[in-house]
Design an enzyme around this catalytic site. Structure first.
Site, PDB file in Angstrom:
ATOM      1  N   LYS A  79      26.426  62.892  42.288  1.00 56.11           N
ATOM      2  CA  LYS A  79      25.378  62.930  43.219  1.00 56.11           C
ATOM      3  C   LYS A  79      25.790  62.990  44.740  1.00 56.11           C
ATOM      4  CE  LYS A  79      23.969  58.231  44.382  1.00 56.11           C
ATOM      5  NZ  LYS A  79      23.601  58.437  45.795  1.00 56.11           N
ATOM      6  N   ASP A  80      27.037  62.563  44.753  1.00 52.61           N
ATOM      7  CA  ASP A  80      27.781  62.912  46.299  1.00 52.61           C
ATOM      8  C   ASP A  80      28.259  64.124  46.423  1.00 52.61           C
ATOM      9  OD1 ASP A  80      26.827  60.296  46.578  1.00 52.61           O
ATOM     10  OD2 ASP A  80      28.816  59.444  46.030  1.00 52.61           O
ATOM     11  N   ARG A 127      14.596  59.417  49.694  1.00 54.04           N
ATOM     12  CA  ARG A 127      13.984  59.743  48.511  1.00 54.04           C
ATOM     13  C   ARG A 127      13.437  58.222  48.046  1.00 54.04           C
ATOM     14  NH1 ARG A 127      15.396  57.860  43.609  1.00 54.04           N
ATOM     15  NH2 ARG A 127      17.621  57.963  44.351  1.00 54.04           N
ATOM     16  N   ARG A 128      14.035  57.198  47.955  1.00 54.52           N
ATOM     17  CA  ARG A 128      13.755  55.807  47.612  1.00 54.52           C
ATOM     18  C   ARG A 128      12.854  55.472  48.519  1.00 54.52           C
ATOM     19  NH1 ARG A 128      20.024  53.915  46.411  1.00 54.52           N
ATOM     20  NH2 ARG A 128      20.168  54.847  44.392  1.00 54.52           N
ATOM     21  N   ARG A 151      25.124  44.752  50.707  1.00 54.70           N
ATOM     22  CA  ARG A 151      23.372  44.957  50.723  1.00 54.70           C
ATOM     23  C   ARG A 151      22.669  43.927  49.802  1.00 54.70           C
ATOM     24  NH1 ARG A 151      21.984  51.149  50.505  1.00 54.70           N
ATOM     25  NH2 ARG A 151      23.512  51.865  51.841  1.00 54.70           N
ATOM     26  N   CYS A 236      20.360  66.231  52.737  1.00 54.44           N
ATOM     27  CA  CYS A 236      20.618  64.720  52.553  1.00 54.44           C
ATOM     28  C   CYS A 236      19.273  63.963  53.112  1.00 54.44           C
ATOM     29  CB  CYS A 236      21.722  64.160  53.347  1.00 54.44           C
ATOM     30  SG  CYS A 236      21.819  64.272  54.785  1.00 54.44           S
TER      31      CYS A 236
END
Length: 324
Positions: A79-80, A127-128, A151, A236
Site C-alpha cells: 500500500k506504500d 480515508r480513515r 500511537r 495521498c
C-alpha cells in the site's frame, strides 16, 4: 552459495515483515539470506507525507539500492508503493496477504459504536478520517503522527480515546491484542494493497526461490485494487478504499471514494471471470471500476487526479520525523 540480500527500511514493522519473508524463503528453499537495512528519505525529512507529492519517499532509497546492486530484492508494504511502474524494476513476488482490515484500538476495549460522543480518535489517514466522520460525525478526529507503539501509547496515556490502525501491522508486531474492534471490509474498505507485501527485483533478474512465497490469488486481488488507484490518479490526500476478492474463477472488486468531510461517498462494485491472464483481467476490471466512479462524480467530491501515492501513513504508522 552467495546469500540472497534482502533490503528493508529500518522501522520495527518493516524489519519484522522482512524477517518473516526471509524466514519463509529459508524454510522453503534452504537458501542463505542477508538482511540489508536502508534508510529512506522518508525516514530523514520532517514534512508531512501529504506535502511531498509523487516522490515515493518510502520506496525510493530501497529502489536505488536495488538498481545499484547493493541488494538483490527489496520488501515493500504494497500500500506504500506508488502505482506507476519503476524503470528497471518489477514485482518478483507477492506473498499471501495478511488481514487487510482496519482496527480500532480503544480504551477499555470499546467498539466504534460504544465510543461516547465527542471521543477523540486519532489517525493520519484521510480515508480513515472520512470514514470515521461518515459513520460517527459526533467524534473528534485528531490528525496524529508516530509509529504503532507511539500511537497506542497515546491511548494508554488517556490523551486519545482510540486510534485506527491496520490490523496487518498490529499482527506483524505481535500487538493484535490491542484491537478492540475490526471493521468489516464491505462497510469499511481499506487502502488498495493494505495487508500485502511486494517483493521487488531488477527487471532482468531471475530468482526462482521467490516462487516459494508467491501467492497468485493475493497478487490478482491487490493488482485489481491498485488498478483503481492508478486509474483515478489518486494521491495521498484522496480518501479512496478498495477491496478485491478471488472467488473460484471470479474476481470481485469494489471501491469507494469519500468526500473528506465524510458527508458523501461514491461506490462501485463489479466482477469479472478469470480466464487465464489474471493480471490483464485485474487491470481492466480496476480501470472499469475507476471509470464508473469518475462518471458518477468522484472527482467532484474528493481530491483525485494527483500522482498516485498511498492513501495514508506508511504501513508501520511512521510519518517522517516521528521515528523514535
Amino acid at each position: 552459495m552467495t546469500p540472497l540480500r534482502i533490503a528493508t527500511r529500518g522501522s520495527a514493522l518493516a524489519r519484522a515483515q522482512t524477517e518473516a519473508v526471509a524466514a519463509s524463503i529459508v524454510e522453503a528453499t534452504g537458501l542463505e539470506v542477508e538482511i540489508v537495512v536502508i534508510q529512506s528519505e522518508g525516514d530523514r525529512i520532517t514534512e508531512s507525507l501529504s506535502t511531498l507529492g509523487g516522490t515515493g519517499v518510502f520506496a525510493s532509497a530501497l529502489r536505488e539500492a536495488l538498481l545499484a546492486g547493493e541488494c538483490d530484492v527489496v520488501v515493500h508494504s504494497l500500500k506504500d508503493l506508488p502505482t506507476q511502474p519503476y524503470p528497471g524494476l518489477r514485482i518478483g513476488a507477492v506473498p499471501m496477504r495478511e488481514d487487510p482490515r482496519d482496527a480500532l484500538c480503544a480504551r477499555d476495549g470499546l467498539s466504534l459504536d460504544e465510543l461516547p460522543p465527542g471521543a477523540k480518535v486519532g489517525t493520519g489517514s484521510p480515508r480513515r478520517m472520512a470514514q470515521l466522520r461518515s459513520v460517527r460525525p459526533d467524534l473528534e478526529i485528531i490528525d496524529i503522527r508516530g509509529n504503532i507503539d507511539t500511537r497506542l501509547g497515546r491511548v494508554e496515556s488517556g490523551e486519545l480515546d482510540a486510534v485506527v490502525l491496520a490490523a496487518a501491522g498490529l499482527s506483524r508486531l505481535g500487538r493484535l491484542e490491542a484491537a478492540s474492534d475490526l471493521f468489516p471490509l464491505d462497510l469499511w474498505p481499506t487502502a488498495p494493497g493494505q495487508g500485502a507485501l511486494a517483493i521487488e527485483i531488477r527487471e532482468g533478474d531471475s530468482i526462482p526461490e521467490l516462487l516459494s512465497i508467491e501467492h497468485p490469488t493475493t497478487r490478482t486481488a491487490v493488482f485489481a485494487e491498485r488498478a483503481v488507484l492508478a486509474a483515478l490518479e489518486a494521491g495521498c490526500a484522496a480518501p479512496v478504499g478498495a477491496t478485491a476478492v478471488v472467488d473460484d474463477d471470479e474476481l470481485e472488486l469494489s471501491a469507494t471514494v469519500y468526500a473528506p468531510s465524510g458527508a458523501e461517498e461514491i461506490g462501485c462494485s463489479r466482477s469479472a471471470e478469470l480466464l487465464g491472464d489474471d493480471a490483464l483481467v485485474a487491470s481492466l476490471l480496476g480501470q472499469a471500476v475507476a471509470q464508473q466512479l469518475l462518471e458518477d462524480g468522484a472527482a467532484e467530491i474528493a481530491p483525485i487526479g494527483t500522482p498516485a501515492q498511498p492513501d495514508s501513513t506508511p504501513s508501520d504508522g511512521v510519518w517522517p520525523g516521528d521515528r523514535p
